[in-house]
Motif scaffolding. Structure first.
Motif, short mmCIF file in Angstrom:
data_model
loop_
_atom_site.label_atom_id
_atom_site.label_comp_id
_atom_site.label_asym_id
_atom_site.label_seq_id
_atom_site.Cartn_x
_atom_site.Cartn_y
_atom_site.Cartn_z
N THR A 71 -9.08 -0.44 48.23
CA THR A 71 -8.86 -0.59 47.03
C THR A 71 -9.15 -2.17 46.57
O THR A 71 -9.62 -2.93 47.19
N GLY A 72 -9.59 -2.23 45.23
CA GLY A 72 -9.79 -3.71 44.67
C GLY A 72 -9.10 -3.87 43.17
O GLY A 72 -9.50 -2.58 42.50
N ALA A 73 -8.59 -4.93 42.61
CA ALA A 73 -8.14 -4.82 41.33
C ALA A 73 -8.40 -6.24 40.85
O ALA A 73 -8.57 -7.15 41.32
N TYR A 74 -8.12 -6.45 39.48
CA TYR A 74 -7.99 -7.51 38.76
C TYR A 74 -7.23 -7.56 37.58
O TYR A 74 -7.04 -6.11 36.87
N TYR A 75 -6.53 -8.26 37.29
CA TYR A 75 -5.73 -8.39 35.67
C TYR A 75 -5.92 -9.83 35.23
O TYR A 75 -6.02 -11.00 35.96
#
Length: 162
Positions: A71-75
């Motif tokens: 997984t990988g994410a940003y906000y």
């Protein structure tokens, strides 16, 4: 959004994958003796729509042979000018050391830059030695202000403004 790396597919998370994605993160945390915190630091994994999609972020999964392996994410965050935090960058043990983590980080950075953000923040734990090395080798600067209890390191990278 769709990226390919070798025989891996990096793509947008889908609601039906909530349990699978959460299990990847939980298992990697436990592998390193870190706590899975569904009511704390990991609440965002169980509420992707609210924490990422509704705030202008993205949450990606890495798929290999029809299985979620990372997984990988940003906000967006309020820490700094036009800033985001990269979060939930985890890979299962059997897909590490293939260059996938570096590729994922580069794709996240490209997506972040294309949306006009100027700073990327990342919190991590010293025990995640490969992650620390990845960030330090890719222009992330150690700084202060860790906010997540299980983390003891924080990094920032400044992107060039257009």
């Amino acid at each position: 959004m769709l990226y390919y790396y070798q025989d891996f597919v990096i793509r947008d998370w889908e609601q039906k994958e909530k349990t699978q994605a959460a299990e990847v993160i939980r298992s990697v945390l436990l592998e390193y003796g870190l706590d899975w915190e569904p009511d704390g630091a990991d609440r965002d994994v169980l509420q992707v729509e609210e924490c990422y999609l509704a705030t202008g972020g993205e949450f990606w999964v890495i798929e290999h042979q029809n299985q979620i392996v990372g997984t990988g994410a940003y906000y967006p965050i309020d820490r700094g000018e036009k800033a985001v935090e990269i979060r939930k960058m985890y890979l299962l043990p059997n897909v590490r050391c293939l260059g996938l983590g570096k590729h994922l980080l580069q794709q996240l950075e490209t997506a972040i830059a294309s949306r006009g953000f100027e700073q990327i923040w990342i919190e991590t734990a010293s025990i995640l030695k490969a992650a620390v090395k990845l960030y330090e080798n890719n222009g992330y600067i150690p700084t202060t202000g860790v906010e997540t209890q299980r983390c003891d390191r924080i990094y920032v990278k400044y992107l060039l403004s257009n």
